[in-house]
Motif scaffolding. Structure first.
Motif, mmCIF file in Angstrom:
data_model
loop_
_atom_site.group_PDB
_atom_site.id
_atom_site.type_symbol
_atom_site.label_atom_id
_atom_site.label_comp_id
_atom_site.label_asym_id
_atom_site.label_seq_id
_atom_site.Cartn_x
_atom_site.Cartn_y
_atom_site.Cartn_z
ATOM 1 N N MET A 269 0.848 -1.178 0.000
ATOM 2 C CA MET A 269 0.000 0.000 0.000
ATOM 3 C C MET A 269 0.890 1.237 0.000
ATOM 4 N N GLU A 270 0.442 2.243 -0.688
ATOM 5 C CA GLU A 270 1.206 3.484 -0.791
ATOM 6 C C GLU A 270 1.378 4.124 0.588
ATOM 7 N N GLN A 271 2.581 4.571 0.856
ATOM 8 C CA GLN A 271 2.917 5.103 2.175
ATOM 9 C C GLN A 271 2.164 6.401 2.487
ATOM 10 N N GLN A 272 1.961 7.249 1.506
ATOM 11 C CA GLN A 272 1.239 8.513 1.755
ATOM 12 C C GLN A 272 -0.216 8.247 2.133
ATOM 13 N N MET A 273 -0.819 7.276 1.481
ATOM 14 C CA MET A 273 -2.199 6.930 1.820
ATOM 15 C C MET A 273 -2.271 6.377 3.241
ATOM 16 N N MET A 274 -1.302 5.563 3.588
ATOM 17 C CA MET A 274 -1.250 5.005 4.936
ATOM 18 C C MET A 274 -1.060 6.121 5.967
ATOM 19 N N LYS A 275 -0.269 7.114 5.643
ATOM 20 C CA LYS A 275 -0.059 8.244 6.559
ATOM 21 C C LYS A 275 -1.381 8.962 6.823
ATOM 22 N N ARG A 276 -2.183 9.151 5.778
ATOM 23 C CA ARG A 276 -3.493 9.793 5.963
ATOM 24 C C ARG A 276 -4.414 8.924 6.819
ATOM 25 N N MET A 277 -4.347 7.610 6.626
ATOM 26 C CA MET A 277 -5.156 6.707 7.446
ATOM 27 C C MET A 277 -4.737 6.786 8.910
ATOM 28 N N ILE A 278 -3.447 6.865 9.151
ATOM 29 C CA ILE A 278 -2.934 6.981 10.521
ATOM 30 C C ILE A 278 -3.399 8.301 11.133
ATOM 31 N N GLN A 279 -3.307 9.396 10.373
ATOM 32 C CA GLN A 279 -3.755 10.694 10.876
ATOM 33 C C GLN A 279 -5.236 10.664 11.229
ATOM 34 N N PRO B 140 0.825 13.530 17.494
ATOM 35 C CA PRO B 140 2.184 13.554 18.059
ATOM 36 C C PRO B 140 3.210 12.726 17.288
ATOM 37 N N LEU B 141 3.299 12.966 15.993
ATOM 38 C CA LEU B 141 4.187 12.131 15.188
ATOM 39 C C LEU B 141 5.139 12.956 14.336
ATOM 40 N N ASN B 142 6.347 12.448 14.230
ATOM 41 C CA ASN B 142 7.277 13.001 13.257
ATOM 42 C C ASN B 142 7.427 11.955 12.142
ATOM 43 N N ASP B 143 8.236 12.225 11.155
ATOM 44 C CA ASP B 143 8.367 11.300 10.021
ATOM 45 C C ASP B 143 8.862 9.928 10.445
ATOM 46 N N ARG B 144 9.744 9.882 11.400
ATOM 47 C CA ARG B 144 10.266 8.593 11.872
ATOM 48 C C ARG B 144 9.153 7.768 12.534
ATOM 49 N N ASP B 145 8.275 8.451 13.295
ATOM 50 C CA ASP B 145 7.147 7.751 13.921
ATOM 51 C C ASP B 145 6.206 7.179 12.869
ATOM 52 N N TYR B 146 5.919 7.976 11.837
ATOM 53 C CA TYR B 146 5.057 7.480 10.761
ATOM 54 C C TYR B 146 5.681 6.255 10.096
ATOM 55 N N GLU B 147 6.971 6.305 9.861
ATOM 56 C CA GLU B 147 7.665 5.181 9.233
ATOM 57 C C GLU B 147 7.581 3.938 10.113
ATOM 58 N N LYS B 148 7.753 4.124 11.412
ATOM 59 C CA LYS B 148 7.672 3.003 12.347
ATOM 60 C C LYS B 148 6.266 2.399 12.347
ATOM 61 N N LEU B 149 5.243 3.249 12.406
ATOM 62 C CA LEU B 149 3.870 2.753 12.385
ATOM 63 C C LEU B 149 3.558 2.066 11.061
ATOM 64 N N TYR B 150 3.992 2.660 9.971
ATOM 65 C CA TYR B 150 3.775 2.071 8.648
ATOM 66 C C TYR B 150 4.421 0.688 8.575
#
Length: 64
Positions: free
Chosen positions: A1-11, A25-35
């Motif tokens: 799944m595309e990472q940008q779409m996943m970021k929006r789902m997480i948000q 409360p996330l920075n790019d590294r946190d998003y990467e970890k969650l992804y």
């Protein structure tokens, strides 16, 4: 799944847990970890719904 779409789902999931867009409360590294965690769980169980995995991982992030 595309990472940008996943970021929006997480948000969106954070918004469900009473965070505003500014308070997520996330920075790019946190998003990467969650992804990575979401995709790892999906690879173990491809019949799982992505949105359920996102909710589980975000919840664990918030309470952990």
């Amino acid at each position: 799944m595309e990472q940008q779409m996943m970021k929006r789902m997480i948000q969106k999931c954070f918004l469900q847990y009473e965070h505003s867009v500014e308070s997520v409360p996330l920075n790019d590294r946190d998003y990467e970890k969650l992804y990575s965690e979401i995709m790892e769980r999906y690879q173990r169980n491809e019949s799982a719904e992505i949105y359920e995995l996102v909710e589980d991982v975000v919840y664990e992030f918030l309470v952990g």
